[in-house]
Design a protein around this motif. Structure first.
Motif, PDB file in Angstrom:
ATOM      1  N   LYS A  92       0.832  -1.219   0.000  1.00 49.46           N
ATOM      2  CA  LYS A  92       0.000   0.000   0.000  1.00 49.46           C
ATOM      3  C   LYS A  92       0.864   1.266   0.000  1.00 49.46           C
ATOM      4  CE  LYS A  92      -4.061  -2.099   2.145  1.00 49.46           C
ATOM      5  NZ  LYS A  92      -3.619  -3.479   2.060  1.00 49.46           N
ATOM      6  N   THR A  93       1.953   1.195  -0.742  1.00 47.33           N
ATOM      7  CA  THR A  93       2.837   2.351  -0.891  1.00 47.33           C
ATOM      8  C   THR A  93       2.130   3.430  -1.692  1.00 47.33           C
ATOM      9  OG1 THR A  93       4.697   0.818  -0.972  1.00 47.33           O
ATOM     10  CG2 THR A  93       5.117   3.083  -1.677  1.00 47.33           C
ATOM     11  N   PRO A  94       2.112   4.684  -1.213  1.00 53.36           N
ATOM     12  CA  PRO A  94       1.511   5.765  -2.013  1.00 53.36           C
ATOM     13  C   PRO A  94       2.125   5.783  -3.406  1.00 53.36           C
ATOM     14  CG  PRO A  94       2.019   6.550   0.191  1.00 53.36           C
ATOM     15  CD  PRO A  94       2.623   5.170   0.087  1.00 53.36           C
ATOM     16  N   ARG A  95       1.282   5.871  -4.434  1.00 50.30           N
ATOM     17  CA  ARG A  95       1.774   5.732  -5.801  1.00 50.30           C
ATOM     18  C   ARG A  95       2.135   7.053  -6.454  1.00 50.30           C
ATOM     19  NH1 ARG A  95      -1.953   3.420  -9.343  1.00 50.30           N
ATOM     20  NH2 ARG A  95      -3.676   3.618  -7.901  1.00 50.30           N
ATOM     21  N   GLN A  96       2.060   8.126  -5.699  1.00 60.58           N
ATOM     22  CA  GLN A  96       2.471   9.409  -6.248  1.00 60.58           C
ATOM     23  C   GLN A  96       2.873  10.322  -5.101  1.00 60.58           C
ATOM     24  OE1 GLN A  96      -0.371  11.009  -8.964  1.00 60.58           O
ATOM     25  NE2 GLN A  96       1.033  12.490  -9.819  1.00 60.58           N
ATOM     26  N   THR A  97       3.982  11.021  -5.272  1.00 59.59           N
ATOM     27  CA  THR A  97       4.441  11.963  -4.264  1.00 59.59           C
ATOM     28  C   THR A  97       4.707  13.296  -4.931  1.00 59.59           C
ATOM     29  OG1 THR A  97       6.723  11.217  -4.568  1.00 59.59           O
ATOM     30  CG2 THR A  97       5.475  10.187  -2.807  1.00 59.59           C
ATOM     31  N   GLU A  98       4.562  14.376  -4.170  1.00 58.83           N
ATOM     32  CA  GLU A  98       4.772  15.716  -4.705  1.00 58.83           C
ATOM     33  C   GLU A  98       5.643  16.520  -3.749  1.00 58.83           C
ATOM     34  OE1 GLU A  98       1.041  17.540  -5.446  1.00 58.83           O
ATOM     35  OE2 GLU A  98       0.378  16.049  -6.911  1.00 58.83           O
ATOM     36  N   GLY A  99       6.394  17.449  -4.325  1.00 61.86           N
ATOM     37  CA  GLY A  99       7.211  18.344  -3.509  1.00 61.86           C
ATOM     38  C   GLY A  99       8.370  17.624  -2.842  1.00 61.86           C
ATOM     39  N   MET A 100       8.844  18.228  -1.752  1.00 57.10           N
ATOM     40  CA  MET A 100       9.971  17.662  -1.008  1.00 57.10           C
ATOM     41  C   MET A 100       9.531  16.388  -0.297  1.00 57.10           C
ATOM     42  SD  MET A 100      12.667  19.606  -1.415  1.00 57.10           S
ATOM     43  CE  MET A 100      13.665  19.211   0.011  1.00 57.10           C
ATOM     44  N   LEU A 101      10.373  15.368  -0.382  1.00 59.49           N
ATOM     45  CA  LEU A 101      10.068  14.106   0.266  1.00 59.49           C
ATOM     46  C   LEU A 101      10.673  14.055   1.658  1.00 59.49           C
ATOM     47  CD1 LEU A 101      10.696  11.541  -2.623  1.00 59.49           C
ATOM     48  CD2 LEU A 101       8.525  12.485  -1.862  1.00 59.49           C
ATOM     49  N   LEU A 102       9.929  13.499   2.594  1.00 60.69           N
ATOM     50  CA  LEU A 102      10.454  13.261   3.927  1.00 60.69           C
ATOM     51  C   LEU A 102      11.337  12.019   3.893  1.00 60.69           C
ATOM     52  CD1 LEU A 102       7.164  13.803   5.973  1.00 60.69           C
ATOM     53  CD2 LEU A 102       8.993  15.469   5.562  1.00 60.69           C
ATOM     54  N   SER A 103      12.162  11.870   4.905  1.00 56.73           N
ATOM     55  CA  SER A 103      13.038  10.697   4.959  1.00 56.73           C
ATOM     56  C   SER A 103      12.243   9.408   5.102  1.00 56.73           C
ATOM     57  CB  SER A 103      14.015  10.829   6.131  1.00 56.73           C
ATOM     58  OG  SER A 103      13.297  10.927   7.354  1.00 56.73           O
ATOM     59  N   SER A 104      10.981   9.526   5.537  1.00 54.97           N
ATOM     60  CA  SER A 104      10.133   8.352   5.713  1.00 54.97           C
ATOM     61  C   SER A 104       9.331   8.016   4.457  1.00 54.97           C
ATOM     62  CB  SER A 104       9.161   8.586   6.876  1.00 54.97           C
ATOM     63  OG  SER A 104       8.366   9.739   6.631  1.00 54.97           O
ATOM     64  N   GLN A 105       9.503   8.795   3.380  1.00 56.85           N
ATOM     65  CA  GLN A 105       8.747   8.569   2.148  1.00 56.85           C
ATOM     66  C   GLN A 105       9.600   7.899   1.080  1.00 56.85           C
ATOM     67  OE1 GLN A 105       7.342  12.848   1.885  1.00 56.85           O
ATOM     68  NE2 GLN A 105       5.483  11.820   1.180  1.00 56.85           N
ATOM     69  N   PHE A 106       9.009   6.907   0.449  1.00 55.99           N
ATOM     70  CA  PHE A 106       9.674   6.239  -0.662  1.00 55.99           C
ATOM     71  C   PHE A 106       9.346   7.003  -1.945  1.00 55.99           C
ATOM     72  CE2 PHE A 106       9.607   3.094  -4.123  1.00 55.99           C
ATOM     73  CZ  PHE A 106      10.913   2.646  -4.056  1.00 55.99           C
ATOM     74  N   ASN A 107      10.364   7.286  -2.757  1.00 59.52           N
ATOM     75  CA  ASN A 107      10.150   8.057  -3.976  1.00 59.52           C
ATOM     76  C   ASN A 107       9.603   7.158  -5.082  1.00 59.52           C
ATOM     77  OD1 ASN A 107      10.115   9.911  -6.021  1.00 59.52           O
ATOM     78  ND2 ASN A 107      12.330  10.148  -6.178  1.00 59.52           N
ATOM     79  N   ILE A 108       8.294   6.988  -5.086  1.00 60.05           N
ATOM     80  CA  ILE A 108       7.646   6.101  -6.038  1.00 60.05           C
ATOM     81  C   ILE A 108       7.704   6.650  -7.456  1.00 60.05           C
ATOM     82  CG2 ILE A 108       5.352   7.122  -5.796  1.00 60.05           C
ATOM     83  CD1 ILE A 108       6.081   3.344  -5.999  1.00 60.05           C
ATOM     84  N   ASN A 109       7.945   7.959  -7.601  1.00 63.82           N
ATOM     85  CA  ASN A 109       7.968   8.558  -8.935  1.00 63.82           C
ATOM     86  C   ASN A 109       9.201   8.131  -9.728  1.00 63.82           C
ATOM     87  OD1 ASN A 109       5.699  10.065  -8.043  1.00 63.82           O
ATOM     88  ND2 ASN A 109       7.051  11.624  -7.202  1.00 63.82           N
ATOM     89  N   TYR A 110      10.316   7.996  -9.062  1.00 71.07           N
ATOM     90  CA  TYR A 110      11.582   7.710  -9.751  1.00 71.07           C
ATOM     91  C   TYR A 110      12.449   6.900  -8.791  1.00 71.07           C
ATOM     92  CZ  TYR A 110      15.940   8.729 -12.365  1.00 71.07           C
ATOM     93  OH  TYR A 110      17.117   8.627 -13.076  1.00 71.07           O
ATOM     94  N   PHE A 111      12.614   5.628  -9.052  1.00 63.49           N
ATOM     95  CA  PHE A 111      13.357   4.796  -8.114  1.00 63.49           C
ATOM     96  C   PHE A 111      14.067   3.660  -8.853  1.00 63.49           C
ATOM     97  CE2 PHE A 111       9.201   2.833  -8.526  1.00 63.49           C
ATOM     98  CZ  PHE A 111       9.464   1.478  -8.566  1.00 63.49           C
ATOM     99  N   ALA A 112      15.034   3.070  -8.173  1.00 67.66           N
ATOM    100  CA  ALA A 112      15.725   1.881  -8.658  1.00 67.66           C
ATOM    101  C   ALA A 112      15.242   0.672  -7.866  1.00 67.66           C
ATOM    102  CB  ALA A 112      17.242   2.046  -8.516  1.00 67.66           C
TER     103      ALA A 112
END
Length: 397
Positions: free
Chosen positions: A315-335
């Protein structure tokens, strides 16, 4: 932009189980079943060869629930050749019935209700008839109302019925005010249409703008050349789209993964993908390292499928905006290696298919909090407070 003093025009652009869960099931298709009772069917162009046939016996429940916008961001329902009229039902994002209408041109009727209520028109069901028979159409609508326990708000309430059936009124009084208010209202609607992912062109009707109202011109009929081009685009889109079955919270679920771009890199592959899940589409760029597929006789596309099935189960959020917190996974661009770092049970995706992926201990895991400096003090204070609260609790009997 404006084509003339009274014309507003825009071309819209753009439109995601735990350990032991089975391997996602992958099919090459652009048809998927949504969670729930309805079948979700992606459509392409409105020109199938099959002739229209009477369908008065079709109950609303038995009809396919189809997105108003197809995968290409277009409004192009399947309309059998020889169709003279249609009865259609509009549903909102939660698949709740909103309005039932009649049409002699289903494509343009859907364009109209979508442009008037882009916040409400998400899905439709339709019965296509070989002849225009108002009594038959009314009978179908009445049967649908009885089937769902009464008319929906779009047919029952006067204000809602007006919002679905009439041009949008901008609300100004003076002649100059009417024009400016209507142009502003048209732009607001176009922004909402674009935000839905629509790629169709909508041009406001000039005469209605002068009256302080907004409606959009009907779309021109597609030529044979345009239809052939749409078919080719749809075929390419279908080829690039995978329907994936997996288990979510113990229940069968599906998502669609469409690869827009595929690049070779020194360390593997990089993909631009669209993921559609629960009728919402998101875009992602994913880097797949060779170490995740080369030694396992797997294709990099399979790793994409496994990864998104895993992220959806988490249930990872599938979209993030703005500055990411250290607790957020960057679902927009990741390896893929980042997923491996964040979740130590990601290795189970390989275990479940009989492979062994080096897992825990391979990375310093990004989701683990280590106490340093001020953070250490905060964590110590939090632990102390929790201990004190525990002491105040009565002993369990």
């Amino acid at each position: 932009m404006e084509r003339s003093l009274y014309t507003v025009s825009i071309r819209c652009a753009g439109r995601v189980p735990s350990k032991g869960a089975e391997m996602p099931v992958l099919t090459q298709s652009h048809t998927a079943t949504s969670r729930g009772a309805h079948t979700r069917k992606r459509t392409t162009v409105c020109c199938p060869a099959a002739p229209a046939a009477p369908a008065t016996s079709s109950t609303l429940l038995d009809l396919d629930l189809v997105p108003v916008l197809n995968l290409q961001g277009m409004i192009e329902p399947e309309v059998p050749a020889g169709t003279a009229a249609s009865v259609f039902a509009i549903f909102d994002e939660g698949k709740k019935l909103q309005f039932v209408g009649f049409s002699k041109d289903l494509r343009n009727s859907l364009r109209t209700v979508f442009s008037r209520r882009p916040d409400k028109a998400f899905f439709f069901k339709a019965v296509n008839l070989p002849q225009l028979d108002q009594n038959e159409m009314v009978a179908i609508r009445t049967a649908w109302f009885e089937e769902v326990g009464g008319a929906p708000t779009g047919n029952k309430l006067a204000m809602e019925r007006k919002a679905w059936s009439e041009p949008v009124a901008a609300g100004a009084i003076s002649e100059r005010g009417r024009l400016e208010a209507a142009k502003s209202q048209a732009q607001e609607l176009l922004v909402m249409i674009k935000s839905r992912g629509c790629k169709e062109e909508f041009v406001a009707k000039q005469d209605l703008l002068l009256e302080g109202k907004v409606d959009f011109e009907p779309a021109a009929a597609l030529t044979e050349e345009e239809l052939a081009q749409r078919r080719e685009q749809a075929a390419q889109l279908s080829k690039a789209t995978r329907t994936v079955g997996f288990t979510l919270d113990g229940e069968p679920a599906q998502f669609e993964l469409r690869i827009r771009n595929d690049y070779k890199t020194n360390g593997g592959r990089m993909f631009d993908v669209n993921v559609t899940f629960e009728d919402r589409e998101t875009k992602h760029r994913v880097i797949v390292g060779k170490e995740y597929y080369e030694d396992f006789d797997l294709e990099p596309e399979q790793i994409l499928v496994m990864t998104f099935a895993f992220l959806l189960r988490k249930k990872t959020p599938r979209q993030t905006e703005g500055m990411l917190l250290s607790s957020q996974f960057n679902i927009n661009y990741f390896a893929i290696s980042e997923v491996d770092q964040w979740w130590n049970d990601f290795v189970n995706e390989w275990t479940d298919i009989g492979k062994t992926l080096a897992g825990d201990g391979k990375f310093w895991r990004m989701n683990r909090l280590h106490g340093y400096g001020g953070m250490a003090n905060d964590m110590a204070n939090q632990e102390r407070d929790m201990a004190q609260e525990k002491e105040l609790l009565p002993n369990a009997s």
